[in-house]
Motif scaffolding. Sequence first.
Motif, PDB file in Angstrom:
ATOM      1  N   ASN A 204      22.971  17.451  36.597  1.00  0.00           N
ATOM      2  CA  ASN A 204      22.026  17.197  35.507  1.00  0.00           C
ATOM      3  C   ASN A 204      21.801  18.460  34.683  1.00  0.00           C
ATOM      4  OD1 ASN A 204      19.852  15.234  34.403  1.00  0.00           O
ATOM      5  ND2 ASN A 204      18.732  17.141  34.736  1.00  0.00           N
ATOM      6  N   GLU A 205      21.694  19.594  35.359  1.00  0.00           N
ATOM      7  CA  GLU A 205      21.468  20.848  34.629  1.00  0.00           C
ATOM      8  C   GLU A 205      22.697  21.234  33.808  1.00  0.00           C
ATOM      9  OE1 GLU A 205      18.358  22.073  34.398  1.00  0.00           O
ATOM     10  OE2 GLU A 205      18.011  20.254  35.568  1.00  0.00           O
ATOM     11  N   LEU A 206      23.884  20.937  34.302  1.00  0.00           N
ATOM     12  CA  LEU A 206      25.092  21.187  33.512  1.00  0.00           C
ATOM     13  C   LEU A 206      25.078  20.396  32.208  1.00  0.00           C
ATOM     14  CD1 LEU A 206      28.087  21.326  36.025  1.00  0.00           C
ATOM     15  CD2 LEU A 206      27.592  22.961  34.202  1.00  0.00           C
ATOM     16  N   LEU A 207      24.514  19.205  32.258  1.00  0.00           N
ATOM     17  CA  LEU A 207      24.462  18.359  31.069  1.00  0.00           C
ATOM     18  C   LEU A 207      23.366  18.760  30.095  1.00  0.00           C
ATOM     19  CD1 LEU A 207      24.982  14.779  32.577  1.00  0.00           C
ATOM     20  CD2 LEU A 207      26.540  16.005  31.039  1.00  0.00           C
ATOM     21  N   PHE A 208      22.199  19.163  30.618  1.00  0.00           N
ATOM     22  CA  PHE A 208      21.026  19.286  29.759  1.00  0.00           C
ATOM     23  C   PHE A 208      20.387  20.669  29.699  1.00  0.00           C
ATOM     24  CE2 PHE A 208      21.089  14.793  31.224  1.00  0.00           C
ATOM     25  CZ  PHE A 208      21.339  14.207  29.988  1.00  0.00           C
ATOM     26  N   ASN A 209      20.685  21.540  30.636  1.00  0.00           N
ATOM     27  CA  ASN A 209      20.062  22.873  30.638  1.00  0.00           C
ATOM     28  C   ASN A 209      20.790  23.759  29.635  1.00  0.00           C
ATOM     29  OD1 ASN A 209      19.238  25.561  31.324  1.00  0.00           O
ATOM     30  ND2 ASN A 209      18.662  24.849  33.360  1.00  0.00           N
ATOM     31  N   PRO A 210      20.092  24.298  28.620  1.00  0.00           N
ATOM     32  CA  PRO A 210      20.773  25.108  27.600  1.00  0.00           C
ATOM     33  C   PRO A 210      21.447  26.353  28.157  1.00  0.00           C
ATOM     34  CG  PRO A 210      18.382  25.245  27.365  1.00  0.00           C
ATOM     35  CD  PRO A 210      18.656  24.151  28.345  1.00  0.00           C
ATOM     36  N   ALA A 211      21.041  26.808  29.332  1.00  0.00           N
ATOM     37  CA  ALA A 211      21.683  27.974  29.936  1.00  0.00           C
ATOM     38  C   ALA A 211      23.057  27.645  30.500  1.00  0.00           C
ATOM     39  CB  ALA A 211      20.798  28.542  31.043  1.00  0.00           C
ATOM     40  N   LEU A 212      23.308  26.362  30.797  1.00  0.00           N
ATOM     41  CA  LEU A 212      24.542  25.973  31.457  1.00  0.00           C
ATOM     42  C   LEU A 212      25.439  25.078  30.623  1.00  0.00           C
ATOM     43  CD1 LEU A 212      23.153  25.151  35.035  1.00  0.00           C
ATOM     44  CD2 LEU A 212      24.112  27.312  34.212  1.00  0.00           C
TER      45      LEU A 212
END
Length: 462
Positions: A204-212
């Motif tokens: 989920n963070e790969l999709l939505f976290n601007p850092a990733l």
Amino acid sequence: MLVFERVYTDGLAQLSYMVGDSKAAVAAVIDPRRDTDVYLRMARERGLRIAYVIETHIHADFVSGAQALARQTGAELIGGRSDAYEFELRQVSGGETFELGQVRLQVMHSPGHTPEHISLLLFDSQQGDQPFALFTGDTLFNLDVGRPDLLGDGSERKMAAKLFDTLMNGYLPLGERVEMYPCHGAGSACGKSIGDRQHSTLGNELLFNPALREQRSEEEFVDWLLKDMPEPPRHYARLKKTNTKRANMDGPALPPPLSPQAFQEIAGQDGVQIVDIRSILAFGGGHVPGAINIALRNEFINWAGWMLSAERPILLIGESDEDVQQAIMQLYRIGVDDVRGYLRNGMTDWQNAALPLAQIGEWTVHELNARRAEADVQVLDVRSPGEVANGRVPGARHIFVAHLAEHLDKLDRDKITVTYCGSGYRASIAASILKREGFQKVANTPGSWMAWNAAGLPVQKD
């Protein structure tokens, strides 16, 4: 059987965890807050022995309860490797493990937010031989990452580069299915803009976290992360030092209710901070002269940390005994312990004793717009620089509320000073400071920037 319990602490937006095995009757607690009763109660109710108390890093935003909980339970105290610690604990390196029956925690060194930071991989023998979850501490949050600038020694670029390496070469190779459990949620200043979800997955963070989600080189990541990084709250540096020292094991204070006369006598002593935790509208209508208004809302603990000195005694004023006790606990969690008493029956007894009342005017945004250009009015924006950059009330001057007391010479004491912020909360803090410092004509703007925009009033962009 897997035990997994999360403890969320309002105000701090802090997350701590108990994990273990109910059949083996053993557990570990990760990143406990200062008031540890919640973990002891959970262990008693589930029949668990707390074998390990683990700190992912030296915290800057709350007083850790790790030393106290380890002493209360006989648990082994665990942390990353650092010369800063001034108390005994087991300092661990990447790859070390803690067995909890069918459950296992494995250490990953994850520097970036701090040099000693560790993360914890969670394994369950009933769910294969790969980790299914990761306790990320302050390294990775929902939609954000930990800030690398809290050491205060000019090492922020170096730490941001280490954070990049941790994320790209430590976390992401674990796979997208791995669940992520951070130490903070939305509202914490340990990141720039932490998302609402208290847990997530690496996918989920790969999709939505601007850092990733965006491809960046290490240098590009460092530049992106440090750009427009907000100033850390004032109490963070103090708490970072506190959490390296041997802990004060005392519980929160139980200060006495004070008669108006006794309250007034103590309030007149040098260095005493009078803190009114009532709503901004109640405070404006009438308050004890010299009080600062930090309303007991979710923001209270953060702004108490910004605005109050832990070295000076405090008197509290609230609407109820329950509110006062809640404020005392919130202050305790950030190491502001010297509460000498509170006003019995709040402002009711004070006014009935015919004691002095101070007042602050309250202007609607429509009144502010109609009068902002008058010669005897000065409009003061007390939001952060980042907020002001997106627009302000035309003609308003700017002083961030946290630095207002040092910049009073920039204001004309003979004019009506009207404060505003995002909602009116910080504006009331600012107005109370001005009143305390002798400004006679002061008004706050309830609703502030939110109401200004809702009313479609003009905006100045520099």
